[in-house]
Write an enzyme that holds these catalytic residues in place. Structure first.
Site, PDB file in Angstrom:
ATOM      1  N   TYR A 155       0.837  -1.201   0.000  1.00 60.72           N
ATOM      2  CA  TYR A 155       0.000   0.000   0.000  1.00 60.72           C
ATOM      3  C   TYR A 155       0.873   1.253   0.000  1.00 60.72           C
ATOM      4  O   TYR A 155       0.654   2.180  -0.794  1.00 60.72           O
ATOM      5  CB  TYR A 155      -0.921  -0.014   1.219  1.00 60.72           C
ATOM      6  CG  TYR A 155      -1.836   1.185   1.307  1.00 60.72           C
ATOM      7  CD1 TYR A 155      -2.979   1.269   0.518  1.00 60.72           C
ATOM      8  CD2 TYR A 155      -1.564   2.230   2.183  1.00 60.72           C
ATOM      9  CE1 TYR A 155      -3.822   2.370   0.601  1.00 60.72           C
ATOM     10  CE2 TYR A 155      -2.406   3.333   2.274  1.00 60.72           C
ATOM     11  CZ  TYR A 155      -3.529   3.396   1.478  1.00 60.72           C
ATOM     12  OH  TYR A 155      -4.364   4.478   1.562  1.00 60.72           O
ATOM     13  N   ILE A 187      -7.648   9.045   8.556  1.00 57.48           N
ATOM     14  CA  ILE A 187      -9.001   9.563   8.370  1.00 57.48           C
ATOM     15  C   ILE A 187      -9.989   8.482   8.815  1.00 57.48           C
ATOM     16  O   ILE A 187      -9.874   7.319   8.412  1.00 57.48           O
ATOM     17  CB  ILE A 187      -9.267   9.930   6.889  1.00 57.48           C
ATOM     18  CG1 ILE A 187      -8.179  10.878   6.359  1.00 57.48           C
ATOM     19  CG2 ILE A 187     -10.650  10.548   6.749  1.00 57.48           C
ATOM     20  CD1 ILE A 187      -8.103  12.217   7.049  1.00 57.48           C
TER      21      ILE A 187
END
Length: 247
Positions: A155, A187
């Site tokens: 990632y 987030i």
């Protein structure tokens, strides 16, 4: 009426960006891969809360054929395209010993190749845009592009690639089209809820010393709106992390 395409917009950050763009006067194509109901809910929210039109458009960004169909549907509905937000992506917590080359490649195909494929398909339409701020591409990277991540190396690698692609496209497309990236910190979304314990969230809250809270999808919507309108900004990565990592 100006129009935008937001990929991966059926929930989370993509949803917040789509709703923010509509609130700012844009018709929005809400892309989804599998969550048609989620995308339709975003469309309903936009059309109920704003005066803008919205359209749910299906595509797996790692599949060029569906990407082309998605762009065709967007142009058929709105007649033009002025901004593209490449938000679609996948994540997977996995250490290197447990990470197969196939899983690594699959994530790169979605996160990096998918971003490239959508931008390439949108390019001829963006070149015809007449919006005053100029058309733009906004790509979603990550704080992990700067720090790395021992628990998801594929990632982090993909998000580094997105920054490189953004800079390259800023050079290639200028002066007609701007290209910028956003690197969010932590987030709170459905994706992070599924992979992060409450204890880990609390630790992260304490780490974000200057702001003292975790990020919300609306914070990224605000950042995307800024880059959309910032006519003298291109090739940049906007870090939105509450001060968790300063550059």
């Amino acid at each position: 009426m100006p129009a935008a395409l937001v990929t991966g917009a059926s929930r989370g950050i993509g949803r917040a960006i789509a709703v923010r763009f509509a609130a700012d006067g844009y018709d929005v194509a809400v892309n989804y891969r599998s969550s048609e109901s989620g995308a339709n809910e975003v469309v309903e929210t936009i059309e109920t809360e704003t005066e803008q039109s919205a359209l749910a458009v299906q595509a797996d960004v790692a599949d060029p054929a569906t990407v082309e169909a998605c762009l065709d549907d967007t142009i058929d509905a709105f007649g033009s395209l002025d901004h593209v937000v490449n938000n679609a992506g996948i994540n997977q917590h996995r250490y290197t010993p447990d990470l197969s080359p196939e899983a690594f490649q699959r994530l790169l195909n979605v996160n990096v190749v998918g971003t490239f494929a959508v931008t390439k398909a949108a390019l001829p339409h963006l070149e015809e845009s007449t919006v005053s701020e100029g058309p733009s591409v906004i790509n979603l990277s990550s704080r992990l592009a700067h720090t790395g991540a021992d628990y998801e190396p594929h990632y982090a690698t993909s998000k580094v690639g997105i920054i490189g692609l953004t800079k390259s496209h800023a050079l290639e497309f200028g002066p007609t089209i701007r290209a910028n990236a956003i690197a969010p910190g932590f987030i709170e979304t459905d994706m992070t809820d599924a992979t992060t314990s409450e204890e880990e969230k609390e630790r992260k809250r304490q780490d974000v010393v200057p702001v003292g809270r975790l990020g919300k999808p609306r914070d990224i919507g605000q950042a995307a709106a800024y880059l959309r309108d910032a006519s003298f900004v291109t090739g940049e990565t906007l870090n939105v992390n509450g001060g968790q990592r300063m550059q």
